[in-house]
Design a protein around this motif. Structure first.
Motif, PDB file in Angstrom:
ATOM      1  N   PHE A   1       0.972  -1.146  -0.043  1.00 26.33           N
ATOM      2  CA  PHE A   1       0.062   0.063  -0.030  1.00 26.33           C
ATOM      3  C   PHE A   1       0.977   1.225   0.089  1.00 26.33           C
TER       4      PHE A   1
ATOM      5  N   ARG B   1       1.643   4.129  -2.900  1.00 25.49           N
ATOM      6  CA  ARG B   1       1.084   5.425  -2.770  1.00 25.49           C
ATOM      7  C   ARG B   1       2.311   6.475  -3.059  1.00 25.49           C
TER       8      ARG B   1
ATOM      9  N   ILE C   1       2.298   6.819  -6.997  1.00 25.41           N
ATOM     10  CA  ILE C   1       1.253   7.610  -7.240  1.00 25.41           C
ATOM     11  C   ILE C   1       1.377   8.930  -6.847  1.00 25.41           C
TER      12      ILE C   1
ATOM     13  N   LYS D   1      -5.249   6.942  -8.279  1.00 27.54           N
ATOM     14  CA  LYS D   1      -5.254   6.404  -6.960  1.00 27.54           C
ATOM     15  C   LYS D   1      -4.874   4.999  -7.198  1.00 27.54           C
ATOM     16  N   PRO D   2      -4.014   4.175  -6.150  1.00 26.05           N
ATOM     17  CA  PRO D   2      -3.843   3.043  -6.078  1.00 26.05           C
ATOM     18  C   PRO D   2      -4.892   1.856  -6.302  1.00 26.05           C
TER      19      PRO D   2
ATOM     20  N   TYR E   1      -5.814  -1.035  -4.514  1.00 28.63           N
ATOM     21  CA  TYR E   1      -5.465  -1.740  -3.584  1.00 28.63           C
ATOM     22  C   TYR E   1      -5.991  -3.188  -3.570  1.00 28.63           C
TER      23      TYR E   1
ATOM     24  N   GLU F   1      -4.562   3.584   7.968  1.00 30.54           N
ATOM     25  CA  GLU F   1      -4.935   3.167   6.486  1.00 30.54           C
ATOM     26  C   GLU F   1      -5.831   4.013   5.727  1.00 30.54           C
TER      27      GLU F   1
ATOM     28  N   ARG G   1      -5.035   6.859   2.696  1.00 28.19           N
ATOM     29  CA  ARG G   1      -6.006   6.367   1.476  1.00 28.19           C
ATOM     30  C   ARG G   1      -6.568   7.753   0.879  1.00 28.19           C
TER      31      ARG G   1
ATOM     32  N   VAL H   1      -3.870  10.401  -0.234  1.00 30.79           N
ATOM     33  CA  VAL H   1      -3.172  10.321  -1.587  1.00 30.79           C
ATOM     34  C   VAL H   1      -4.295  10.556  -2.648  1.00 30.79           C
ATOM     35  N   GLU H   2      -5.472  10.436  -2.233  1.00 35.46           N
ATOM     36  CA  GLU H   2      -6.816  10.839  -3.143  1.00 35.46           C
ATOM     37  C   GLU H   2      -6.887  12.536  -3.432  1.00 35.46           C
TER      38      GLU H   2
ATOM     39  N   ILE I   1       4.027  10.191   4.429  1.00 41.58           N
ATOM     40  CA  ILE I   1       4.948   9.983   3.250  1.00 41.58           C
ATOM     41  C   ILE I   1       3.991  10.561   1.960  1.00 41.58           C
ATOM     42  N   VAL I   2       2.786  10.963   2.139  1.00 34.45           N
ATOM     43  CA  VAL I   2       2.055  11.617   0.955  1.00 34.45           C
ATOM     44  C   VAL I   2       2.511  12.821   0.765  1.00 34.45           C
TER      45      VAL I   2
END
Lengths: 209, 334
Positions: A69, A73, A76, A196-197, A199, B48, B52, B55-56, B92-93
């Motif tokens: 994951f 990221r 991406i 986006k990834p 997953y 998590e 997510r 990143v979006e 990290i993003v």
């Protein structure tokens, strides 16, 4: 035509810069959970060594998983930040599809990323590299039932040296030039903001709700 | 001197935020996209899910911030980002986005410590006068920091167990207030009276804190009252709890203010929005003739404006990072 390919969805970091169908920079390394330290510096090196302006890139091809994951990221985030800044077309590609472009002359290409407890990510492509099975997460039993239904010469390409009985097995090799030449078979450009990834797996907390 | 514009990015927990700050003190534009409603149903931040969402949203938030400021990345003098502490997948993003912008626009990259950011949220309010003491109170931190000058941080005390924000959230859960309960406890406390007897946490000569004892005391009290069939007055309990917590926080902080003979007292972090803490520190600072600086409410929780404010002093010192910058999820400020 300058095309940048990169992927960090598995343990391998891969960065390739292509110019008019020729590889002008290629880096691949195992970074042990540290793709973040190496990916941006590698991309930077690719452009600096070849004296190419970041604005002059024509296309980004980026791996979107399945896989780690966090690793996915990293790629991406870089791809969408770069692409949205300079309006550069970006094309996402599955880590499973990337694996099939170093093997030739089969009726079916089955790509597998092995996970714990005999589970795996899998995708299948036909002789024209057209996708016939979407990226999925399955177990060993299901794998053999899927393989039994395939009529013709089958190649299994996986991220390990594991053998599958009665099938021709190959260890994955990423060939960005071939990927770039075949990118339009199954993939198309996306709006970088929407990138986006993939997953596949749900988040544990969500599954429990 | 030429004006300095810094584009700052903050993604250490559940807020995706981007800001443009001029000369370390003036906010040109800030966007904060909070995920709080997404995490509510899980009773806390799910790392998590936070990652997510970051990143979006990251590039949309960057673009919105630039549009609001009517500026381009080309106009910036540097790109700053929170590198830690915080959630690894979330940090990290922001770090990868900042590194990418620094690379493609050829701008210096500045790695900012999240707590330094919270402290410098006060710079958006007032000019800092040194030496100063800063009380950092948030969901992840409870620290007293001494600053001799800009960007020098000496931690003179901190919590030995739970942070003050954590203890608020846990008490909230015990009395049935949904996450994030801290601000609600503060509201209840203003309605209630101090009627419950709770132990004073770690009342010693150090600048350290301990909040796990009082949290357990509240849990036991609620449990025992329920067993006896007595109803809990949540407003009174909230008030009793807040009184004890704020008392010890302010007592030790004011002792540091006097001992270090400082010109200013700063409050930083999410719990700096706590009204009773602000009121009480104001009273005490007025009495001691020390200037109290608290951030505006919008700068109390996580935001990128504070990161841009902190980054300015690193910019002046040319403390830049290379493109191999790594996140440090558990980094200490000193």
């Amino acid at each position: 035509m300058i095309c940048l390919f990169f992927d960090t969805s598995l343990d391998l970091l891969k960065v390739t810069l292509l110019k008019d169908n020729e590889v002008i920079y290629d880096k691949q390394m195992i970074t042990k959970n540290d793709h973040s330290s190496y990916l941006v510096p590698s991309i930077n090196e690719a452009f600096k060594k070849n004296n190419i302006d970041f604005k002059n890139l024509d296309k980004i091809i980026v791996g979107i998983g399945p896989g780690s994951f966090t690793g996915t990221r990293i790629s991406i985030t870089i791809a969408k930040t770069y692409a949205s800044s300079f309006n550069i077309p970006v094309i996402p590609i599955s880590s499973l599809e990337q694996m099939i472009y170093s093997v030739y002359d089969y009726d079916y290409y089955v790509s597998i990323i092995e996970e714990k407890n005999d589970n795996m990510y899998i995708a299948i492509f036909d002789k024209d590299r057209k996708r016939v099975l979407d990226d999925s997460y399955i177990n060993m039993e299901k794998l053999y039932s899927i393989l039994n239904d395939l009529n013709g010469k089958v190649a299994i390409i996986s991220n390990s040296n594991k053998r599958y009985d009665n099938y021709d097995c190959f260890e994955k090799k990423i060939n960005p030039l071939e990927i770039s030449n075949n990118i339009n078979i199954n993939n198309h450009e996306v709006n970088p903001h929407l990138l986006k990834p993939n997953y596949i797996k749900k988040i544990e907390a969500e599954a429990k709700l | 001197m030429k004006d300095v514009y810094i584009l700052a990015i903050e993604t250490s927990c559940d807020e995706t935020s981007v800001s443009i700050i001029k000369n370390g003190e003036e906010e040109i534009s800030t966007i904060v996209l909070s995920q709080i409603d997404i995490h509510k149903k899980f009773g806390g931040v799910v790392p998590e899910i936070a990652s997510r969402n970051h990143v979006e949203n990251i590039t949309i938030v960057i673009e919105e911030c630039l549009q609001k400021a009517q500026m381009k990345v080309e106009d910036m003098d540097a790109v700053a980002v929170t590198y830690g502490p915080g959630l690894a997948g979330a940090l990290i993003v922001g770090v990868e986005a900042a590194k990418t912008l620094a690379m493609i626009y050829d701008k210096p990259l500045i790695a900012v410590h999240h707590i330094a950011g919270h402290i410098y949220a006060n710079r958006l309010e007032k000019k800092l006068k040194f030496p100063l003491i800063c009380l950092v109170v948030s969901g992840g931190h409870t620290e007293i920091i001494y600053m001799k000058e800009n960007y020098s941080f000496e931690k003179i005390g901190g919590t030995l167990d739970d942070s003050v924000g954590e203890s608020y959230d846990k008490v909230a859960r015990v009395i049935g207030v949904p996450y994030p309960g801290g601000p609600v406890i503060d509201k209840y406390a203003h309605i209630g009276k101090h009627t419950y007897n709770l132990p004073v946490p770690l009342d010693d000569d150090s600048y350290n804190f301990s909040f796990s004892g009082i949290k357990s005391a509240v849990i036991n009290l609620v449990h025992n009252e329920k067993q006896r069939g007595n109803e809990i007055n949540v407003y009174d309990l909230a008030r009793s709890f807040e009184d004890v917590v704020v008392d010890i926080l302010t007592k030790k902080t004011m002792r540091a203010v006097n001992e270090y003979n400082v010109k200013q007292l700063l409050v930083a972090g999410g719990v700096s929005a706590n009204r009773w803490l602000r009121e009480k520190l104001k009273q005490l600072c007025d009495k001691e003739n020390v200037e109290l600086v608290v951030p505006e409410f919008k700068y109390c929780t996580d935001n990128a404006a504070m990161i841009g404010a902190a980054a300015y002093y690193m910019y002046l010192d040319k403390r830049f990072s290379s493109l191999d910058l790594k996140i440090k999820p558990t980094d200490k400020i000193n």
